[in-house]
Design a protein around this motif. Sequence first.
Motif, PDB file in Angstrom:
ATOM      1  N   GLN A 152       0.815  -1.207   0.000  1.00 55.29           N
ATOM      2  CA  GLN A 152       0.000   0.000   0.000  1.00 55.29           C
ATOM      3  C   GLN A 152       0.851   1.261   0.000  1.00 55.29           C
ATOM      4  O   GLN A 152       0.649   2.166  -0.825  1.00 55.29           O
ATOM      5  CB  GLN A 152      -0.936   0.006   1.211  1.00 55.29           C
ATOM      6  CG  GLN A 152      -1.907   1.185   1.211  1.00 55.29           C
ATOM      7  CD  GLN A 152      -2.895   1.115   2.360  1.00 55.29           C
ATOM      8  OE1 GLN A 152      -2.816   0.213   3.203  1.00 55.29           O
ATOM      9  NE2 GLN A 152      -3.813   2.054   2.408  1.00 55.29           N
ATOM     10  N   GLN A 170      -7.121   3.078  -4.278  1.00 49.48           N
ATOM     11  CA  GLN A 170      -7.105   4.389  -3.638  1.00 49.48           C
ATOM     12  C   GLN A 170      -7.890   4.322  -2.338  1.00 49.48           C
ATOM     13  O   GLN A 170      -9.093   4.079  -2.324  1.00 49.48           O
ATOM     14  CB  GLN A 170      -7.714   5.435  -4.574  1.00 49.48           C
ATOM     15  CG  GLN A 170      -7.569   6.863  -4.081  1.00 49.48           C
ATOM     16  CD  GLN A 170      -8.027   7.869  -5.117  1.00 49.48           C
ATOM     17  OE1 GLN A 170      -8.562   7.483  -6.148  1.00 49.48           O
ATOM     18  NE2 GLN A 170      -7.815   9.135  -4.859  1.00 49.48           N
ATOM     19  N   SER A 171      -7.207   4.551  -1.227  1.00 51.65           N
ATOM     20  CA  SER A 171      -7.843   4.383   0.072  1.00 51.65           C
ATOM     21  C   SER A 171      -7.261   5.369   1.073  1.00 51.65           C
ATOM     22  O   SER A 171      -6.094   5.759   0.982  1.00 51.65           O
ATOM     23  CB  SER A 171      -7.658   2.946   0.582  1.00 51.65           C
ATOM     24  OG  SER A 171      -8.179   2.800   1.896  1.00 51.65           O
ATOM     25  N   THR A 172      -8.099   5.733   2.040  1.00 53.93           N
ATOM     26  CA  THR A 172      -7.644   6.585   3.152  1.00 53.93           C
ATOM     27  C   THR A 172      -7.396   5.758   4.409  1.00 53.93           C
ATOM     28  O   THR A 172      -7.095   6.308   5.461  1.00 53.93           O
ATOM     29  CB  THR A 172      -8.704   7.666   3.458  1.00 53.93           C
ATOM     30  OG1 THR A 172      -9.961   7.034   3.767  1.00 53.93           O
ATOM     31  CG2 THR A 172      -8.889   8.595   2.268  1.00 53.93           C
ATOM     32  N   ASN A 173      -7.550   4.454   4.291  1.00 47.93           N
ATOM     33  CA  ASN A 173      -7.289   3.567   5.429  1.00 47.93           C
ATOM     34  C   ASN A 173      -5.827   3.128   5.384  1.00 47.93           C
ATOM     35  O   ASN A 173      -5.394   2.473   4.440  1.00 47.93           O
ATOM     36  CB  ASN A 173      -8.204   2.339   5.358  1.00 47.93           C
ATOM     37  CG  ASN A 173      -7.834   1.301   6.407  1.00 47.93           C
ATOM     38  OD1 ASN A 173      -7.605   1.632   7.567  1.00 47.93           O
ATOM     39  ND2 ASN A 173      -7.768   0.044   6.003  1.00 47.93           N
ATOM     40  N   SER A 178      -7.397  -4.842   6.207  1.00 48.02           N
ATOM     41  CA  SER A 178      -8.160  -4.461   5.029  1.00 48.02           C
ATOM     42  C   SER A 178      -8.706  -5.693   4.332  1.00 48.02           C
ATOM     43  O   SER A 178      -8.392  -6.835   4.687  1.00 48.02           O
ATOM     44  CB  SER A 178      -7.285  -3.671   4.053  1.00 48.02           C
ATOM     45  OG  SER A 178      -6.199  -4.480   3.603  1.00 48.02           O
ATOM     46  N   ALA A 265     -16.441  -1.675   1.140  1.00 48.12           N
ATOM     47  CA  ALA A 265     -15.072  -1.379   0.725  1.00 48.12           C
ATOM     48  C   ALA A 265     -15.068  -0.990  -0.746  1.00 48.12           C
ATOM     49  O   ALA A 265     -15.380  -1.805  -1.618  1.00 48.12           O
ATOM     50  CB  ALA A 265     -14.180  -2.598   0.957  1.00 48.12           C
ATOM     51  N   SER A 267     -12.263   0.135  -2.047  1.00 41.54           N
ATOM     52  CA  SER A 267     -10.872  -0.112  -2.402  1.00 41.54           C
ATOM     53  C   SER A 267     -10.427  -1.422  -1.771  1.00 41.54           C
ATOM     54  O   SER A 267     -10.984  -1.866  -0.753  1.00 41.54           O
ATOM     55  CB  SER A 267      -9.984   1.034  -1.906  1.00 41.54           C
ATOM     56  OG  SER A 267      -8.614   0.682  -1.977  1.00 41.54           O
ATOM     57  N   ASP A 270      -9.386  -0.916   1.855  1.00 43.88           N
ATOM     58  CA  ASP A 270     -10.371  -0.453   2.831  1.00 43.88           C
ATOM     59  C   ASP A 270     -10.721  -1.566   3.812  1.00 43.88           C
ATOM     60  O   ASP A 270     -10.688  -2.751   3.472  1.00 43.88           O
ATOM     61  CB  ASP A 270     -11.653   0.001   2.129  1.00 43.88           C
ATOM     62  CG  ASP A 270     -11.504   1.369   1.500  1.00 43.88           C
ATOM     63  OD1 ASP A 270     -10.506   2.055   1.807  1.00 43.88           O
ATOM     64  OD2 ASP A 270     -12.375   1.750   0.680  1.00 43.88           O
TER      65      ASP A 270
END
Length: 323
Positions: A152, A170-173, A178, A265, A267, A270
């Motif tokens: 990631q 594309q993830s903010t986690n 995940s 999820a 992504s 996620d």
Amino acid sequence: MSASTIKAPPIGARRKPGELGDKIFQWMCVGAGGFVLILLGAIIVTLFLGGLPAFERFGAEFIWGTIWDPVEGQEEFGAGVAILGTVTSSVLAIIFAVPVAFGIAFFLTELSPPWLKRPIGTAIELLAAVPSIIYGMWGLFVVVPFVQMHIQFAFGDQLAAIPLIGFLFQSTNFAGTSLFSASIVLAIMILPFIAATMRDVFDQVPPVYKESAYGLGATRWEVMTGVVIPYTRISVVGGIMLGLGRALGETMAVTFVIGNANRIATSLFDSTTTIASVIAMEFPESLTGSLQQSALFAIGFLLFVISFFVLALSRYLLRPRLK
């Protein structure tokens, strides 16, 4: 004593079919088979009756609802996120596991020297004996940091820039737990089942078929794709479906690494949840007879239906080989 002096026992003393011992054995076998059906039916009835209040309260919307709020006074439950997480993680696990399982089976049946087949085959079978909670602990302390640091963080921005499919990465986690991590752990767990099935059915191909292809000048890859796989494709697909059924019901390993967030999820990186992980996390804390417990029974029933459909499909695919 000569053979001519040996007398056969009188006909009336011979055992006849249908005597008491045979009938007892027959009824024991019938009882064993019937017990399986009774047990299966009891599980289905228990889950359905336990989830009936939730089905009555939320109706068909319970299946695709995305809200899971167990707070007293605001109780609202939907299984959509858990169902999607279960199916997605299992399908991804199959995508990851099948190529590796094929490579293992190909190596053991076509390339491996005889002295190496037994150790590798034993190692593959031992993977199936590892408890799922051990996979979960190993996944949390090894797979999750590896995915976080070396996939990631290392390639996330580059993968997210790929046209059309970039959103999958594309993830903010950034916690590491995940959908992707859970899929890798699941793939490793179902790998021995699929690899063992492929190895066994590849070994059942009549040697004369392969020798004929080699005699015509075919390479190993051409023999595998032109002879072995067409001959065993039904059993191979059935083994893959059995692995999928195994992945659908996995609980503890997935609970450790998937993040247990009730959101869809968008992504691969996620966090999300599965039916089994929701039950494992919330059932011990649910009150007896509460709507939350009923909702847990209901998603358990839905998981049973999904698993039963997958296994029934695998049996259908294997049917020509079982005749």
